[in-house]
Design a protein around this motif. Sequence first.
Motif, PDB file in Angstrom:
ATOM      1  N   GLU A  32       0.818  -1.206   0.000  1.00 56.56           N
ATOM      2  CA  GLU A  32       0.000   0.000   0.000  1.00 56.56           C
ATOM      3  C   GLU A  32       0.854   1.260   0.000  1.00 56.56           C
ATOM      4  OE1 GLU A  32      -3.077   1.126   3.214  1.00 56.56           O
ATOM      5  OE2 GLU A  32      -4.143  -0.124   1.763  1.00 56.56           O
ATOM      6  N   ALA A  33       2.017   1.207   0.652  1.00 53.59           N
ATOM      7  CA  ALA A  33       2.906   2.368   0.688  1.00 53.59           C
ATOM      8  C   ALA A  33       3.426   2.731  -0.698  1.00 53.59           C
ATOM      9  CB  ALA A  33       4.073   2.096   1.632  1.00 53.59           C
ATOM     10  N   ASN A  34       3.497   1.739  -1.607  1.00 53.86           N
ATOM     11  CA  ASN A  34       4.021   1.996  -2.960  1.00 53.86           C
ATOM     12  C   ASN A  34       2.952   2.411  -3.954  1.00 53.86           C
ATOM     13  OD1 ASN A  34       6.783   1.411  -2.479  1.00 53.86           O
ATOM     14  ND2 ASN A  34       6.376  -0.793  -2.589  1.00 53.86           N
ATOM     15  N   PHE A  35       1.677   2.224  -3.619  1.00 58.02           N
ATOM     16  CA  PHE A  35       0.615   2.424  -4.601  1.00 58.02           C
ATOM     17  C   PHE A  35       0.604   3.846  -5.156  1.00 58.02           C
ATOM     18  CE2 PHE A  35      -2.169  -1.213  -2.744  1.00 58.02           C
ATOM     19  CZ  PHE A  35      -1.359  -2.136  -3.375  1.00 58.02           C
ATOM     20  N   ALA A  36       0.647   4.844  -4.286  1.00 53.31           N
ATOM     21  CA  ALA A  36       0.533   6.234  -4.738  1.00 53.31           C
ATOM     22  C   ALA A  36       1.660   6.580  -5.715  1.00 53.31           C
ATOM     23  CB  ALA A  36       0.544   7.187  -3.543  1.00 53.31           C
ATOM     24  N   ARG A  37       2.867   6.137  -5.425  1.00 61.12           N
ATOM     25  CA  ARG A  37       4.011   6.419  -6.297  1.00 61.12           C
ATOM     26  C   ARG A  37       3.817   5.802  -7.675  1.00 61.12           C
ATOM     27  NH1 ARG A  37       5.690   5.324  -1.159  1.00 61.12           N
ATOM     28  NH2 ARG A  37       7.084   6.834  -0.159  1.00 61.12           N
ATOM     29  N   MET A  38       3.198   4.623  -7.739  1.00 64.31           N
ATOM     30  CA  MET A  38       2.988   3.954  -9.020  1.00 64.31           C
ATOM     31  C   MET A  38       1.830   4.587  -9.792  1.00 64.31           C
ATOM     32  SD  MET A  38       3.563  -0.008  -7.944  1.00 64.31           S
ATOM     33  CE  MET A  38       3.686  -0.472  -9.650  1.00 64.31           C
ATOM     34  N   MET A  39       0.795   4.961  -9.080  1.00 63.66           N
ATOM     35  CA  MET A  39      -0.369   5.537  -9.743  1.00 63.66           C
ATOM     36  C   MET A  39      -0.064   6.890 -10.376  1.00 63.66           C
ATOM     37  SD  MET A  39      -3.030   4.253  -6.811  1.00 63.66           S
ATOM     38  CE  MET A  39      -4.336   5.386  -7.190  1.00 63.66           C
ATOM     39  N   GLU A  40       0.969   7.580  -9.889  1.00 65.51           N
ATOM     40  CA  GLU A  40       1.383   8.852 -10.499  1.00 65.51           C
ATOM     41  C   GLU A  40       1.771   8.664 -11.961  1.00 65.51           C
ATOM     42  OE1 GLU A  40       4.554  10.573  -8.319  1.00 65.51           O
ATOM     43  OE2 GLU A  40       3.362  10.910  -6.494  1.00 65.51           O
ATOM     44  N   TYR A  41       2.217   7.453 -12.319  1.00 65.85           N
ATOM     45  CA  TYR A  41       2.657   7.177 -13.681  1.00 65.85           C
ATOM     46  C   TYR A  41       1.532   6.589 -14.543  1.00 65.85           C
ATOM     47  CZ  TYR A  41       7.386   7.952 -11.959  1.00 65.85           C
ATOM     48  OH  TYR A  41       8.523   8.509 -11.411  1.00 65.85           O
ATOM     49  N   GLY A  42       0.331   6.492 -13.989  1.00 59.26           N
ATOM     50  CA  GLY A  42      -0.791   5.954 -14.741  1.00 59.26           C
ATOM     51  C   GLY A  42      -0.976   4.455 -14.610  1.00 59.26           C
ATOM     52  N   ILE A  43      -0.230   3.821 -13.731  1.00 58.09           N
ATOM     53  CA  ILE A  43      -0.396   2.387 -13.497  1.00 58.09           C
ATOM     54  C   ILE A  43      -1.666   2.162 -12.693  1.00 58.09           C
ATOM     55  CG2 ILE A  43       0.599   0.374 -12.331  1.00 58.09           C
ATOM     56  CD1 ILE A  43       3.372   1.560 -12.941  1.00 58.09           C
ATOM     57  N   ARG A  44      -2.488   1.205 -13.138  1.00 55.91           N
ATOM     58  CA  ARG A  44      -3.753   0.909 -12.455  1.00 55.91           C
ATOM     59  C   ARG A  44      -3.577  -0.338 -11.584  1.00 55.91           C
ATOM     60  NH1 ARG A  44      -5.255   2.286 -17.544  1.00 55.91           N
ATOM     61  NH2 ARG A  44      -5.631   0.155 -18.213  1.00 55.91           N
ATOM     62  N   ILE A  45      -3.995  -0.200 -10.331  1.00 54.97           N
ATOM     63  CA  ILE A  45      -3.835  -1.283  -9.358  1.00 54.97           C
ATOM     64  C   ILE A  45      -5.208  -1.678  -8.837  1.00 54.97           C
ATOM     65  CG2 ILE A  45      -2.708  -2.010  -7.224  1.00 54.97           C
ATOM     66  CD1 ILE A  45      -0.708   0.318  -7.718  1.00 54.97           C
ATOM     67  N   TYR A  46      -5.476  -2.985  -8.811  1.00 56.94           N
ATOM     68  CA  TYR A  46      -6.762  -3.507  -8.372  1.00 56.94           C
ATOM     69  C   TYR A  46      -6.549  -4.420  -7.169  1.00 56.94           C
ATOM     70  CZ  TYR A  46      -8.270  -2.075 -13.064  1.00 56.94           C
ATOM     71  OH  TYR A  46      -8.542  -1.349 -14.202  1.00 56.94           O
ATOM     72  N   LYS A  47      -7.493  -4.363  -6.244  1.00 55.28           N
ATOM     73  CA  LYS A  47      -7.482  -5.286  -5.111  1.00 55.28           C
ATOM     74  C   LYS A  47      -8.564  -6.331  -5.308  1.00 55.28           C
ATOM     75  CE  LYS A  47      -5.443  -2.663  -1.294  1.00 55.28           C
ATOM     76  NZ  LYS A  47      -5.644  -2.198   0.108  1.00 55.28           N
ATOM     77  N   ASN A  48      -8.138  -7.600  -5.371  1.00 56.20           N
ATOM     78  CA  ASN A  48      -9.058  -8.713  -5.567  1.00 56.20           C
ATOM     79  C   ASN A  48      -9.814  -8.986  -4.267  1.00 56.20           C
ATOM     80  OD1 ASN A  48     -10.329 -11.151  -6.131  1.00 56.20           O
ATOM     81  ND2 ASN A  48      -8.598 -11.964  -7.277  1.00 56.20           N
ATOM     82  N   LYS A  49     -11.144  -8.958  -4.340  1.00 62.80           N
ATOM     83  CA  LYS A  49     -11.966  -9.094  -3.130  1.00 62.80           C
ATOM     84  C   LYS A  49     -12.255 -10.541  -2.759  1.00 62.80           C
ATOM     85  CE  LYS A  49     -14.945  -6.311  -5.072  1.00 62.80           C
ATOM     86  NZ  LYS A  49     -16.148  -5.501  -5.368  1.00 62.80           N
ATOM     87  N   ARG A  50     -11.808 -11.475  -3.600  1.00 55.48           N
ATOM     88  CA  ARG A  50     -12.010 -12.886  -3.269  1.00 55.48           C
ATOM     89  C   ARG A  50     -11.115 -13.292  -2.113  1.00 55.48           C
ATOM     90  NH1 ARG A  50     -14.320 -16.872  -5.682  1.00 55.48           N
ATOM     91  NH2 ARG A  50     -12.614 -18.305  -5.190  1.00 55.48           N
ATOM     92  N   PRO A  51     -11.284 -14.528  -1.619  1.00 50.66           N
ATOM     93  CA  PRO A  51     -10.301 -15.039  -0.647  1.00 50.66           C
ATOM     94  C   PRO A  51      -8.893 -14.918  -1.222  1.00 50.66           C
ATOM     95  CG  PRO A  51     -12.163 -16.528  -0.812  1.00 50.66           C
ATOM     96  CD  PRO A  51     -12.372 -15.492  -1.871  1.00 50.66           C
ATOM     97  N   PHE A  52      -7.924 -14.994  -0.389  1.00 50.86           N
ATOM     98  CA  PHE A  52      -6.526 -14.762  -0.761  1.00 50.86           C
ATOM     99  C   PHE A  52      -6.171 -15.429  -2.080  1.00 50.86           C
ATOM    100  CE2 PHE A  52      -1.961 -16.175   0.113  1.00 50.86           C
ATOM    101  CZ  PHE A  52      -1.429 -15.024  -0.450  1.00 50.86           C
TER     102      PHE A  52
END
Length: 484
Positions: free
Chosen positions: A380-400
Amino acid sequence: MSLFEIVFEWVNVHWVTIIVVFHISLSILTSLHVLLFKENERTSLAWIGLAILSPIIGSLFYWLFGINRIKRLAQKKHPQTRKQDIRHPKKGIEFHNLPKNWHSSIIAGHTIHPVNHLENNRIEPLINGDTAYPEMIESIHNATHYVVLSSYIFDYDAVGRQFVNALAEAHQRGVIVNVLLDGIGVGYSWHKSDRALKKRGVKASRFLPAISLTGIRFINLRNHRKILCVDGDVAYIGGMNISQSNMVGSAKHPVDDVQFKVKGPVIDQISQVFMEDWYFATGELIQFPAFKPHPLTPESESSVIARVIQDGPDEHHNKIRWTLINALVCAQKSVKIMTPYFIPDQTLMTSLHAAALRGISVEIIVPKNSNIPFLDWVMEANFARMMEYGIRIYKNKRPFDHSKIVLIDDIWSFVGSTNWDARSLEFNFEINLECFDKTLNKELTTLFALKKQNSALILNEQLNSKPLYKRVRNNLFRLFSPYL
């Protein structure tokens, strides 16, 4: 006064000096080892600081958990005949009619790992243990000559007992069976699995046992490979351990995953990795049957161009990292990543940023909650830095979700046991398949899209609304990401 009493009295008087001298000597020795053998400047400085500022304990931690290289004599002593068959031919590199933008990647790929890309393979994804385990067990039941199996975790639960029974029955039929379990991973089942196998006469061994007079300093180096090869006819690799939790339809705490069924000449490369691991663990040379081509039928038509990439803290160090960097440079349209842990180092992160800056669509799916909370904080600490470049990150809501897949454009697929974190890329022995095939890529892209439907896109507003203490916590743990 006896000599013993004199020594005891001297130690009693000077014990503080003895401890100080021992600490200084040990910290100097540790610091010299760090300077000579550590490549990463940040981790090197951290280890030296820990050794100096934490008397004795800091140095002890380094010698137990900081050494991430091992020289594997199996690479030198194992017979070279099979190795020469799978390595880059002297006549030159074959491009197999692949698109021209991938030719430079293939050239670099053979420099990174001089193993052939082979045609006429069939790679079939098997979703979760509900699909994968019955096929794997059936292959063991059908074995006539040789079965080799390697796993990080081999639980002695309902699923584990099915595998133990299948392997034992094969052994009783006269099939040669070799099972290699990681010295730490086997502890998840309290060592019941390997004891059960040995009790039934199956030859089972541990890779770098946790308790060993010669290997204690390598306790942090684990065999994370999952391999099953049967008679040279069929193989299975991926990220799936042997555990009831992968039976998603019935598990109390289900874990999603993908295993891959392999048919074709690339099986020889997979079995070669097992043979080297077995020799390293036991000192025993085994001769696994080579793949023999069968007449193709419409149902078994094989089109995948594939090769094995093996990685580990040995002579193969960094091969998967460089394979990923090499492939990302060739991306023209899209990059899709599915991984349970996404904590890439700065080099891989920069490669992803560069791809996004070129206008490449970069999408990453991670679990909403993994099985290791502090890794979630680091991700989670890295997400903001990556999203600045237009990278899209998804969190899977299923079990692990423990699946590990990388897809580039409509042709390149990278599957196997490797996660995107320091543990996989620095400390673990891993195995992946690099595949070129539009049909396989399309099938895995469909799986990726299904996972994405059950996932939530992470937004900047969500990250900014996090309480201050959580953001501090996440970034604090991010400092330790090279060690996680």
